[in-house]
Enzyme design. Structure first.
Site, PDB file in Angstrom:
ATOM      1  N   ALA A 103       0.878  -1.177   0.000  1.00  0.00           N
ATOM      2  CA  ALA A 103       0.000   0.000   0.000  1.00  0.00           C
ATOM      3  C   ALA A 103       0.907   1.216   0.000  1.00  0.00           C
ATOM      4  O   ALA A 103       1.106   1.856   1.022  1.00  0.00           O
ATOM      5  CB  ALA A 103      -0.932  -0.023   1.210  1.00  0.00           C
ATOM      6  N   ALA A 104       1.466   1.550  -1.161  1.00  0.00           N
ATOM      7  CA  ALA A 104       2.700   2.314  -1.223  1.00  0.00           C
ATOM      8  C   ALA A 104       2.556   3.819  -1.417  1.00  0.00           C
ATOM      9  O   ALA A 104       3.499   4.559  -1.135  1.00  0.00           O
ATOM     10  CB  ALA A 104       3.579   1.759  -2.348  1.00  0.00           C
ATOM     11  N   ALA A 105       1.433   4.297  -1.939  1.00  0.00           N
ATOM     12  CA  ALA A 105       1.335   5.731  -2.233  1.00  0.00           C
ATOM     13  C   ALA A 105       1.472   6.557  -0.957  1.00  0.00           C
ATOM     14  O   ALA A 105       1.018   6.144   0.107  1.00  0.00           O
ATOM     15  CB  ALA A 105      -0.003   6.030  -2.916  1.00  0.00           C
ATOM     16  N   GLU A 127      -0.482   0.252  -5.264  1.00  0.00           N
ATOM     17  CA  GLU A 127      -1.487   1.115  -4.637  1.00  0.00           C
ATOM     18  C   GLU A 127      -2.831   0.806  -5.275  1.00  0.00           C
ATOM     19  O   GLU A 127      -2.980   0.903  -6.497  1.00  0.00           O
ATOM     20  CB  GLU A 127      -1.129   2.590  -4.827  1.00  0.00           C
ATOM     21  CG  GLU A 127      -2.197   3.559  -4.390  1.00  0.00           C
ATOM     22  CD  GLU A 127      -2.593   3.421  -2.924  1.00  0.00           C
ATOM     23  OE1 GLU A 127      -3.817   3.397  -2.641  1.00  0.00           O
ATOM     24  OE2 GLU A 127      -1.689   3.322  -2.072  1.00  0.00           O
ATOM     25  N   ASP A 154      -5.879  -4.864  -6.149  1.00  0.00           N
ATOM     26  CA  ASP A 154      -6.320  -5.354  -4.857  1.00  0.00           C
ATOM     27  C   ASP A 154      -5.303  -6.378  -4.353  1.00  0.00           C
ATOM     28  O   ASP A 154      -4.746  -7.150  -5.141  1.00  0.00           O
ATOM     29  CB  ASP A 154      -7.700  -5.993  -4.990  1.00  0.00           C
ATOM     30  CG  ASP A 154      -8.235  -6.503  -3.671  1.00  0.00           C
ATOM     31  OD1 ASP A 154      -7.955  -7.673  -3.339  1.00  0.00           O
ATOM     32  OD2 ASP A 154      -8.925  -5.746  -2.981  1.00  0.00           O
ATOM     33  N   ASP A 172       2.272  -0.897   4.919  1.00  0.00           N
ATOM     34  CA  ASP A 172       2.049   0.326   5.684  1.00  0.00           C
ATOM     35  C   ASP A 172       0.542   0.565   5.601  1.00  0.00           C
ATOM     36  O   ASP A 172       0.052   1.174   4.659  1.00  0.00           O
ATOM     37  CB  ASP A 172       2.843   1.488   5.092  1.00  0.00           C
ATOM     38  CG  ASP A 172       2.753   2.743   5.945  1.00  0.00           C
ATOM     39  OD1 ASP A 172       2.957   2.643   7.166  1.00  0.00           O
ATOM     40  OD2 ASP A 172       2.452   3.815   5.391  1.00  0.00           O
ATOM     41  N   CYS A 225       0.612   4.741  10.949  1.00  0.00           N
ATOM     42  CA  CYS A 225       0.901   6.076  11.500  1.00  0.00           C
ATOM     43  C   CYS A 225      -0.194   6.440  12.499  1.00  0.00           C
ATOM     44  O   CYS A 225      -0.660   7.582  12.526  1.00  0.00           O
ATOM     45  CB  CYS A 225       1.022   7.119  10.392  1.00  0.00           C
ATOM     46  SG  CYS A 225      -0.449   7.331   9.387  1.00  0.00           S
TER      47      CYS A 225
END
Length: 457
Positions: A103-105, A127, A154, A172, A225
């Site tokens: 989930a890189a963006a 993403e 997905d 992430d 985060c």
């Protein structure tokens, strides 16, 4: 900043006397940070003041990146919040490994991993939301990454296409964003007492696919985060319970960094949760993060390995098109190692695939390695990505130093540059601060501007 009362009550209950410094920290100004890109030829930023280094990793600094600065446009620096930089350090990618950022963006952790791989191995960065995947692809391009595949899929579909393929998978996870409150006050508006639980359920669903992507003996790195135990320790406890082949590994916390251990008391007192890491805003200069690393067991003797995917075959190209490409590299980039066995066309665009790139037929890919350029009628036009990825020394004499000629502002504005430089007719690599910035075409004493219109100012 007006924090939700339910948020205040929750952390006063969880943290007790430590809640005061925590809640006070959220009212204080945040700390910005950036990383220097080791893939670039020149690694001394000029429009940034290098102050204090981030106390983990070799490329991180505290400070703010100029969004339109040359160091940003050439990919020499990447703006990334300081505590988020710790995640890439935990991944600790080794050259030659196959790494997935699930989930890189927008790409902060992916570009960090690319720095560690140093052009060797495969970075697959994904993403699910296509608009955000386009931003991710742009950041991969600006960073000059040659060995990355960017997809928009997905997680479950990716797991079907590449089961047990990656040495390391980073998730992430999309989260409640409590660590973003100082940076983005709008995140407060999305928060509710139930939101962390909703996000945790979504993380469980993604992890169900993520575990299938890790090879036996590989690693799964999970980060958020947010401070919410539901999304952090409790999610890792859930993962360990439902997938016992994954064992929680100790994360090194450098002395003096302020990084704390995870809190077992928030998840059924599983002592292994103390091996995870928490970054709190009252303990270090950063917004806050949670990181866990888990290792997948090796195959048992009676288990059969998953059949690896086929290697992507190069595209069949006409000899005329191959000749056009070869002619460009001979004239404008004679020092570039063009491996024609890895050329792949997508429409009229030509890409240089990563070494041993897996079959892409069942994937939704935006970028497959390095975009070299576009085949047009009787000519080959180099891509902006190529200018950002090459070392200027590879261009031989076909280099124009914008700084030396005081033409930087003219070029960025998109104007033609008149010059008496002895250049050959054809494409010229335009450089700033020792790094590629874009292309121009030299004809009759003029450098015709190929700097992308969307980047001009």
């Amino acid at each position: 900043m007006d924090l939700p009362q339910a948020f205040i009550d929750k952390y006063q209950d969880l943290l007790g006397s430590a809640s005061g410094p925590f809640l006070q920290a959220l009212q204080e100004p945040g700390q910005k940070g950036f990383r220097i890109n080791p893939l670039k030829a020149q690694q001394i930023p000029r429009d940034l003041s290098l102050t204090k280094k981030v106390p983990y990793g070799q490329w991180g600094y505290f400070g703010q990146v100029a969004g339109k600065g040359i160091d940003h446009l050439t990919g020499l620096v990447y703006s990334q919040e300081p505590s988020a930089q710790f995640v890439g350090e935990v991944v600790n990618a080794q050259p030659g490994e196959k790494i997935l950022d699930l989930a890189a963006a927008p790409g902060g952790k992916s570009t960090h991993i690319a720095s560690q791989l140093n052009g060797q191995g495969l970075l697959w960065t994904n993403e699910i939301f296509f608009a955000r995947a386009k931003i991710l692809s742009e950041n991969i391009e600006r960073f000059g990454v040659k060995n990355a595949v960017v997809s928009s899929m997905d997680a479950s579909d990716l797991a079907k296409a590449l089961p047990a393929y990656f040495d390391k998978v980073l998730l992430d996870a999309p989260c409640s964003g409590e660590g973003m409150f100082r940076k983005d006050h709008d995140a407060i508006q999305y928060w509710s007492a139930d939101y962390p639980t909703e996000c945790a359920i979504r993380s469980h669903e993604i992890l169900t696919a993520a575990v299938k992507l890790v090879r036996p003996g590989g690693e799964l790195i999970y980060s958020t985060c947010t401070f919410a135990p539901e999304e952090d320790e409790q999610t890792i406890a859930w993962l360990a319970e439902h997938y016992p082949e994954f064992m929680i590994e100790m994360i090194d916390r450098p002395a003096g960094s302020g990084i704390q251990a995870g809190r077992p008391q928030w998840a059924d007192d599983n002592p292994d949760l103390a091996k995870t890491a928490r970054l709190w805003p009252q303990d270090l200069p950063g917004e806050g993060h949670f990181v866990a690393r888990m290792k997948k067991a090796e195959l048992a003797e009676d288990e059969s390995p998953v059949k690896p995917p086929r290697v992507q075959k190069p595209s069949k190209m006409s000899q005329a098109d191959v000749t056009l490409i070869e002619h460009f590299f001979q004239e404008s980039l004679p020092g570039f190692d063009l491996d024609e066995s890895r050329l792949r066309t997508f429409g009229d665009r030509v890409f240089l695939l990563p070494v041993d790139c897996p079959d892409l037929s069942k994937t939704k890919v935006l970028r497959a390695g390095l975009c070299l350029g576009t085949l047009k009628k009787n000519r080959f036009e180099p891509d902006h990505a190529l200018a950002l990825a090459v070392d200027p020394s590879q261009a031989g004499q076909q280099v124009y130093d914008l700084d030396a000629h005081n033409d930087l502002a003219t070029y960025i504005h998109g104007d033609v540059i008149n010059t008496k430089e002895k250049l050959q007719k054809g494409f010229v690599l335009m450089t700033a601060n020792g790094n590629g910035l874009g292309w121009a075409k030299f004809v009759n004493g003029q450098l015709k501007n190929f700097f992308p219109k969307g980047l001009r100012y």
